[in-house]
Enzyme design. Structure first.
Site, PDB file in Angstrom:
ATOM      1  N   ASP A   1       0.993  -1.217   0.084  1.00 44.12           N
ATOM      2  CA  ASP A   1      -0.129   0.037   0.039  1.00 44.12           C
ATOM      3  C   ASP A   1       0.897   1.238   0.061  1.00 44.12           C
ATOM      4  OD1 ASP A   1      -2.474   1.705   0.250  1.00 44.12           O
ATOM      5  OD2 ASP A   1      -1.628   1.767   2.505  1.00 44.12           O
TER       6      ASP A   1
ATOM      7  N   ASP B   1      -0.387   5.108   0.800  1.00 45.36           N
ATOM      8  CA  ASP B   1      -0.622   6.120   1.802  1.00 45.36           C
ATOM      9  C   ASP B   1      -0.883   5.297   3.476  1.00 45.36           C
ATOM     10  OD1 ASP B   1      -0.947   8.334  -0.108  1.00 45.36           O
ATOM     11  OD2 ASP B   1      -2.687   7.330  -0.736  1.00 45.36           O
TER      12      ASP B   1
ATOM     13  N   GLY C   1       9.263  14.001  35.393  1.00 49.54           N
ATOM     14  CA  GLY C   1       8.088  13.158  34.676  1.00 49.54           C
ATOM     15  C   GLY C   1       7.118  12.612  35.592  1.00 49.54           C
TER      16      GLY C   1
ATOM     17  N   LYS D   1      11.845   6.085  41.721  1.00 52.43           N
ATOM     18  CA  LYS D   1      10.933   5.441  42.612  1.00 52.43           C
ATOM     19  C   LYS D   1      10.402   4.133  42.441  1.00 52.43           C
ATOM     20  CE  LYS D   1       9.597   9.941  44.202  1.00 52.43           C
ATOM     21  NZ  LYS D   1       8.459  10.846  44.431  1.00 52.43           N
TER      22      LYS D   1
ATOM     23  N   THR E   1      15.173   8.518  34.963  1.00 52.97           N
ATOM     24  CA  THR E   1      15.037   9.084  33.616  1.00 52.97           C
ATOM     25  C   THR E   1      15.022  10.426  33.446  1.00 52.97           C
ATOM     26  OG1 THR E   1      12.591   8.782  33.756  1.00 52.97           O
ATOM     27  CG2 THR E   1      13.672   6.995  32.791  1.00 52.97           C
TER      28      THR E   1
ATOM     29  N   ASN F   1      13.455  13.249  31.708  1.00 53.67           N
ATOM     30  CA  ASN F   1      12.286  13.450  30.827  1.00 53.67           C
ATOM     31  C   ASN F   1      12.369  14.705  30.132  1.00 53.67           C
ATOM     32  OD1 ASN F   1      10.484  10.953  31.326  1.00 53.67           O
ATOM     33  ND2 ASN F   1      11.161  11.770  33.649  1.00 53.67           N
TER      34      ASN F   1
ATOM     35  N   GLU G   1      11.244   9.179  27.265  1.00 53.02           N
ATOM     36  CA  GLU G   1      11.899   8.777  28.479  1.00 53.02           C
ATOM     37  C   GLU G   1      13.329   8.320  28.308  1.00 53.02           C
ATOM     38  OE1 GLU G   1       9.537   6.689  31.237  1.00 53.02           O
ATOM     39  OE2 GLU G   1       7.514   7.362  30.309  1.00 53.02           O
TER      40      GLU G   1
ATOM     41  N   HIS H   1      24.784   6.796  33.055  1.00 51.21           N
ATOM     42  CA  HIS H   1      25.673   7.237  33.699  1.00 51.21           C
ATOM     43  C   HIS H   1      25.432   7.534  35.332  1.00 51.21           C
ATOM     44  CE1 HIS H   1      29.362   9.671  34.808  1.00 51.21           C
ATOM     45  NE2 HIS H   1      28.599  10.390  35.506  1.00 51.21           N
TER      46      HIS H   1
ATOM     47  N   TYR I   1      17.172  18.892  37.081  1.00 54.22           N
ATOM     48  CA  TYR I   1      16.161  19.433  36.380  1.00 54.22           C
ATOM     49  C   TYR I   1      16.246  20.937  35.918  1.00 54.22           C
ATOM     50  CZ  TYR I   1      13.694  15.460  38.699  1.00 54.22           C
ATOM     51  OH  TYR I   1      13.240  14.355  39.437  1.00 54.22           O
TER      52      TYR I   1
ATOM     53  N   ARG J   1      14.073  -2.012  19.407  1.00 61.00           N
ATOM     54  CA  ARG J   1      12.937  -2.977  19.348  1.00 61.00           C
ATOM     55  C   ARG J   1      11.463  -2.274  19.574  1.00 61.00           C
ATOM     56  NH1 ARG J   1      10.599  -3.124  24.509  1.00 61.00           N
ATOM     57  NH2 ARG J   1      11.881  -2.559  26.471  1.00 61.00           N
TER      58      ARG J   1
ATOM     59  N   PHE K   1       4.348  -5.821  29.608  1.00 57.96           N
ATOM     60  CA  PHE K   1       5.044  -6.878  30.463  1.00 57.96           C
ATOM     61  C   PHE K   1       4.098  -7.376  31.521  1.00 57.96           C
ATOM     62  CE2 PHE K   1       8.424  -4.374  28.263  1.00 57.96           C
ATOM     63  CZ  PHE K   1       9.308  -5.443  28.275  1.00 57.96           C
TER      64      PHE K   1
END
Length: 388
Positions: A17, A19, A248, A254, A260, A262, A312, A317, A324, A337, A342
């Site tokens: 296809d 589009d 985030g 936590k 991360t 964000n 995220e 390191h 922030y 991937r 999960f």
């Protein structure tokens, strides 16, 4: 790349296809309809896109005229909207993985056909902006060249006929439900690549559903495998994004034990909607600290069921303090991937650490290491523009 999957069928031809599968036309359709409907005092609802994706232009126009109760006929609406689309076809972006797929199949001599509900003239126009595409297809069939468009199987049967192939020997790659339905009715194998998020459950009739063309595995259909994966990673055309680090969801450190950094999605909606959800990696530059390896997820994080598509990044390191508000610049250079759900928090955490290890090792390889020195990443405060 994921572990090898057993061969499903031995196929010889591919029907694509256009589009929403190869070209990102959905964004342009939405932009045009937003503008045009204002003329009628109406506001475009993006949810309507789900109702018109894969339909013929006439069918889509009819649905819009009726749903919005517009004071015009379908033909009048078509005469208004067609020129607006035509002047924008030159700006359509190729979807991630499309060039790679076409080049791969052509290079291995796999016969390809294009089967689109769009009129033949529109197809030709769109193809003209992408060098080498038209010549790659042994056959092209437009919606105006058959009696009935998708979900009728006619367009796929005509494409197979032009390829001199049996329908049962054809693999169809489609983004829409009408396309999937038509291809199955034609007796063909179908890989669905849904063009809208969180819709995979609707594609039960497809033989396989993949997140994006980056995840396609031709070898399970008896076609030549891609050879460009490197140690479980796929080099991609680099892309760049940045901004101040924000707080985030509060679950990185936590809940997951993985801090991360964000970024706000404000101002990046076009880029986020264009790139498939999944796990990527690359380089991260912090304005006062330096450049670090990073792995990142883009998407809705199915385990936590985000309501919006997020970015995220996890900088690989150990930092002694939060940062922030600091300017963060990212160069995304590889793909690992698709996004996945999960069964437990432990399995999610384990997979994130596995992604981190894969990224850490891959970024030392030449195809990826060179981007560490890109000015956009290396000097976040001195360069405001993203590389082209």
């Amino acid at each position: 790349m994921a572990a090898a999957t057993p061969l499903r069928r031995l196929l010889s031809c591919v029907i694509l296809d256009l589009d929403g599968t190869l070209l990102n036309t959905d964004g342009i359709v939405g932009d045009v309809l937003k503008v045009l409907l204002v003329k009628y005092g109406k506001q475009w609802d993006a949810k309507m896109a789900l109702q018109i994706v894969g339909k013929t232009p006439i069918e889509a126009a009819t649905a819009i005229v009726e749903d919005y109760k517009l004071p015009c006929t379908t033909d009048e609406f078509m005469s208004e909207i067609t020129p607006l689309f035509s002047e924008r076809w030159c700006n359509i972006r190729v979807l991630p993985g499309a060039n790679r797929l076409i080049k791969h199949l052509k290079g291995h001599g796999v016969p390809m056909a294009l089967a689109s509900n769009s009129p033949r003239e529109s197809i030709e126009t769109k193809l003209s902006y992408h060098q080498g595409w038209k010549e790659s297809f042994s056959a092209i069939v437009g919606g105006d060249e058959v009696r009935m468009g998708k979900p009728s199987p006619e367009i796929f049967l005509e494409a197979a006929k032009l390829l001199n192939a049996e329908p049962s020997n054809c693999l169809v790659i489609e983004d829409s439900l009408p396309g999937v339905g038509g291809a199955k009715a034609a007796g063909m194998e179908v890989v669905a690549v849904p063009s809208y998020p969180k819709q995979s459950h609707l594609y039960a009739s497809a033989d396989e559903v993949v997140n994006s063309l980056l995840d396609l595995r031709p070898e399970i259909w008896g076609l030549p495998p891609f050879q460009d994966w490197i140690n479980g990673t796929l080099p991609i055309e680099p892309w760049y994004i940045g901004g101040p680090v924000i707080k985030g969801y509060g679950r990185g450190s936590k809940v997951l034990g993985i801090p991360t950094a964000n970024l706000s999605t404000e101002g990046w909606s076009d880029i986020l909607s264009y790139h498939p959800s999944g796990v990527y990696f690359g380089w991260a530059g912090l304005s006062t600290r330096g450049v670090y390896k990073m792995v990142m997820s883009i998407g809705w994080n199915p385990y936590f069921n985000n309501t919006e598509k997020t970015i995220e990044p996890w900088l690989l390191h150990d930092f002694n303090e939060d940062f922030y508000g600091e300017e963060l610049r990212l160069a995304i250079v590889g793909y690992i991937r698709p996004e996945a759900n999960f069964s437990s928090l432990e399995s999610l955490i384990s997979k994130i650490h596995e992604d981190g290890k894969i990224s850490e090792e891959a970024l030392d390889l030449p195809p990826y290491a060179t981007y560490k020195d890109v000015p956009y990443v290396k000097n976040p405060l001195q360069l405001n523009e993203r590389p082209l």
